[in-house]
Design a protein around this motif. Structure first.
Motif, PDB file in Angstrom:
ATOM      1  N   GLY A 208      17.981  51.855  84.877  1.00  0.00           N
ATOM      2  CA  GLY A 208      19.149  51.395  85.665  1.00  0.00           C
ATOM      3  C   GLY A 208      18.989  50.178  86.593  1.00  0.00           C
ATOM      4  N   LEU A 209      17.895  50.608  87.557  1.00  0.00           N
ATOM      5  CA  LEU A 209      17.734  49.497  88.335  1.00  0.00           C
ATOM      6  C   LEU A 209      17.026  48.305  87.946  1.00  0.00           C
ATOM      7  CD1 LEU A 209      16.222  51.910  91.163  1.00  0.00           C
ATOM      8  CD2 LEU A 209      18.276  50.844  91.379  1.00  0.00           C
ATOM      9  N   THR A 210      16.307  48.440  87.016  1.00  0.00           N
ATOM     10  CA  THR A 210      15.772  47.396  86.226  1.00  0.00           C
ATOM     11  C   THR A 210      16.661  46.553  85.590  1.00  0.00           C
ATOM     12  OG1 THR A 210      13.641  48.429  85.802  1.00  0.00           O
ATOM     13  CG2 THR A 210      13.974  46.251  84.510  1.00  0.00           C
ATOM     14  N   ALA A 211      17.497  46.881  84.996  1.00  0.00           N
ATOM     15  CA  ALA A 211      18.549  46.286  84.210  1.00  0.00           C
ATOM     16  C   ALA A 211      19.655  45.668  85.161  1.00  0.00           C
ATOM     17  CB  ALA A 211      19.572  47.224  83.245  1.00  0.00           C
ATOM     18  N   ALA A 212      20.101  46.336  86.334  1.00  0.00           N
ATOM     19  CA  ALA A 212      20.925  45.783  87.355  1.00  0.00           C
ATOM     20  C   ALA A 212      20.250  44.555  88.069  1.00  0.00           C
ATOM     21  CB  ALA A 212      21.207  46.900  88.321  1.00  0.00           C
ATOM     22  N   ALA A 213      18.850  44.719  88.270  1.00  0.00           N
ATOM     23  CA  ALA A 213      18.099  43.547  89.037  1.00  0.00           C
ATOM     24  C   ALA A 213      18.356  42.363  88.139  1.00  0.00           C
ATOM     25  CB  ALA A 213      16.908  44.087  89.368  1.00  0.00           C
ATOM     26  N   ALA A 214      17.860  42.451  86.764  1.00  0.00           N
ATOM     27  CA  ALA A 214      17.945  41.339  86.053  1.00  0.00           C
ATOM     28  C   ALA A 214      19.390  40.795  85.670  1.00  0.00           C
ATOM     29  CB  ALA A 214      17.434  41.829  84.527  1.00  0.00           C
ATOM     30  N   ILE A 215      20.437  41.526  85.803  1.00  0.00           N
ATOM     31  CA  ILE A 215      21.657  40.969  85.643  1.00  0.00           C
ATOM     32  C   ILE A 215      22.306  40.354  86.930  1.00  0.00           C
ATOM     33  CG2 ILE A 215      24.190  41.851  85.427  1.00  0.00           C
ATOM     34  CD1 ILE A 215      23.172  43.935  83.646  1.00  0.00           C
ATOM     35  N   LEU A 216      21.653  40.862  88.108  1.00  0.00           N
ATOM     36  CA  LEU A 216      22.071  40.222  89.136  1.00  0.00           C
ATOM     37  C   LEU A 216      21.551  38.844  89.453  1.00  0.00           C
ATOM     38  CD1 LEU A 216      22.394  43.484  91.538  1.00  0.00           C
ATOM     39  CD2 LEU A 216      24.329  41.834  90.791  1.00  0.00           C
ATOM     40  N   PHE A 217      20.040  38.752  89.191  1.00  0.00           N
ATOM     41  CA  PHE A 217      19.536  37.662  89.248  1.00  0.00           C
ATOM     42  C   PHE A 217      20.087  36.387  88.322  1.00  0.00           C
ATOM     43  CE2 PHE A 217      15.597  39.633  90.919  1.00  0.00           C
ATOM     44  CZ  PHE A 217      15.405  38.728  92.022  1.00  0.00           C
ATOM     45  N   VAL A 218      20.397  36.605  87.323  1.00  0.00           N
ATOM     46  CA  VAL A 218      21.025  35.677  86.635  1.00  0.00           C
ATOM     47  C   VAL A 218      22.620  35.545  86.616  1.00  0.00           C
ATOM     48  CG1 VAL A 218      21.718  35.206  83.800  1.00  0.00           C
ATOM     49  CG2 VAL A 218      19.475  36.243  84.482  1.00  0.00           C
ATOM     50  N   VAL A 219      23.302  36.385  87.040  1.00  0.00           N
ATOM     51  CA  VAL A 219      24.841  36.264  87.154  1.00  0.00           C
ATOM     52  C   VAL A 219      25.053  35.602  88.621  1.00  0.00           C
ATOM     53  CG1 VAL A 219      27.043  37.548  87.543  1.00  0.00           C
ATOM     54  CG2 VAL A 219      25.449  38.282  85.750  1.00  0.00           C
ATOM     55  N   LEU A 220      24.545  36.111  89.462  1.00  0.00           N
ATOM     56  CA  LEU A 220      24.804  35.339  90.586  1.00  0.00           C
ATOM     57  C   LEU A 220      24.286  33.954  90.730  1.00  0.00           C
ATOM     58  CD1 LEU A 220      25.271  38.207  91.753  1.00  0.00           C
ATOM     59  CD2 LEU A 220      24.596  37.610  93.901  1.00  0.00           C
ATOM     60  N   TYR A 221      23.185  33.728  90.237  1.00  0.00           N
ATOM     61  CA  TYR A 221      22.504  32.268  90.487  1.00  0.00           C
ATOM     62  C   TYR A 221      23.555  31.339  89.728  1.00  0.00           C
ATOM     63  CZ  TYR A 221      18.840  33.290  93.718  1.00  0.00           C
ATOM     64  OH  TYR A 221      18.176  33.661  95.060  1.00  0.00           O
TER      65      TYR A 221
END
Length: 409
Positions: A208-221
């Motif tokens: 969950g943490l890994t998926a969330a981090a990968a999503i946040l990096f791409v989505v926010l930027y």
């Protein structure tokens, strides 16, 4: 899922020059988070053979069973003696509670058969010309048997999806396009990484943490652009995610949650023996919280940038205090969002429990209610704490008062 706040900083705010020290500290911390995310993806990414070994053991239907589409030729009302349909009308004929269909595509094409349907389907507005999916089961030495499986809803769903895309692009323009790209990427991460990793027994919290981090990096930027302001929001979101995950783990252990509360969990329990349901609940908690956290942290980072641009003479302490006044309003409105979203998803369960008329302390002993309480409280605490964390990070990163870049003010 936000409160309608603007996430777009003004041009004047975007021109603020951030000092080298705070900028490098922030970006260095995010770089470490990025490295940890990549390591997590590499370590946790399941091999195709492991996933196939799990999925090959599970058959949705018996061998030979197919699910062709069929056109509805006639619809009979629900039987009058069936009280579960909720309809006011009814029929007592031999064909009541059934539909007559002709197989349009797939195995058995051209067959015309009559199949029984639940009373809810009879009362749902199903009419001649609609398309349904039927279950076709071969029978040795006899004609195959047919049963109603579901109503084909592809066309209306595609129309609704197209309307969503058009509205988003028309209103948000390029930012809407980038947001849609982020949604597609998020779905890809969940489908190709998170779900297979969970099926093969990987730690739910780590996935969950890994998926969330990968999503946040791409989505926010992707959505908000590469900037120190966006990086500040990303750092605040990570902090909120960690708080939410930690509280979820503590709450799960303290309440002795097992993570099995609905039919889907029961099916998984019988088919995937190595699945950690407590970890699955933690992963769901993290993934469910990132959307609201993202909204709050972007708003807070933008607010601090705007405050500094409008009042360059304010100290960092004053900027923080001003940003928190905005954040408190955002917290209040977003908390309602979280509670109502979770209440809406669990509405059927709440209705059943309300029907039983049990005391509240007894209801808290049920897995369903306790899961929703832990999910709501952990997400809400993480959300609330993300506001001061993001505001504090932003206040430390933006330029100092009157253009000075010295941090201690």
């Amino acid at each position: 899922m936000g409160a309608g706040h603007s996430h777009r900083a003004s041009r004047h705010a975007d021109r603020l020059e951030v000092a080298r020290g705070p900028r490098l500290t922030l970006l260095g911390a995010l770089a470490l988070a990025g490295i940890a995310t990549v390591i997590g993806l590499v370590v946790l990414w399941p091999s195709g053979s492991d996933v196939d070994a799990v999925t090959s053991k599970v058959d949705f239907a018996a061998p030979g069973v197919t699910f062709p589409t069929a056109d509805v030729k006639a619809v009979q009302p629900a039987c009058s003696g069936d009280q579960s349909g909720g309809g006011s009308g009814g029929s007592s004929g031999s064909d009541c509670g059934s539909i007559r269909v002709t197989v349009a595509e797939g195995a058995g094409q051209g067959d015309t058969v009559t199949v029984s349907v639940p009373p809810q389907i009879s009362d749902s507005g199903l009419t001649v010309g609609d398309t349904v999916v039927v279950q076709r089961t071969p029978v040795d030495g006899a004609d195959p048997s047919y049963a109603y499986f579901g109503t084909s809803r592809t066309t209306p769903l595609l129309v609704l999806l197209a309307a969503f895309v058009v509205v988003v692009v028309a209103v948000a323009r390029w930012r809407g396009v980038f947001a849609l790209v982020g949604v597609v990427f998020s779905g890809a991460v969940l489908w190709w990484f998170a779900l297979p990793a969970l099926l093969v027994g990987s730690s739910g919290l780590a996935v969950g943490l890994t998926a969330a981090a990968a999503i946040l990096f791409v989505v926010l930027y992707t959505t908000h652009g590469f900037s120190v302001r966006t990086s500040t929001a990303l750092a605040g979101t990570f902090a909120g995610v960690l708080v939410t995950a930690g509280l979820g783990v503590v709450g799960t252990q303290a309440t002795r949650l097992v993570g099995v509360s609905d039919e889907s969990a029961g099916v998984l329990s019988g088919m995937v023996g190595q699945l950690d349901f407590a970890g699955l609940f933690a992963a769901a908690l993290v993934v469910a919280g990132i959307g609201v956290l993202n909204d709050v942290t972007i708003t807070q980072a933008s607010s601090v940038w705007e405050i500094r641009a409008a009042a360059p003479q304010m100290t960092r302490r004053q900027v923080f205090a001003s940003g928190m006044r905005i954040g408190r309003d955002h917290i209040a409105s977003t908390i309602y969002t979280i509670v109502f979203v979770y209440a809406g998803t669990a509405l059927a369960v709440l209705l059943v429990l309300r029907l039983y008329g049990l005391p509240f302390e007894v209801l808290l002993a049920t897995e369903d209610i306790t899961q929703e309480v832990v999910r709501t409280l952990a997400s809400s605490i993480g959300l609330v704490l993300a506001v001061p964390l993001t505001t504090g990070i932003a206040a430390l990163v933006v330029p100092g008062a009157s253009g000075r870049d010295d941090l201690p003010e």
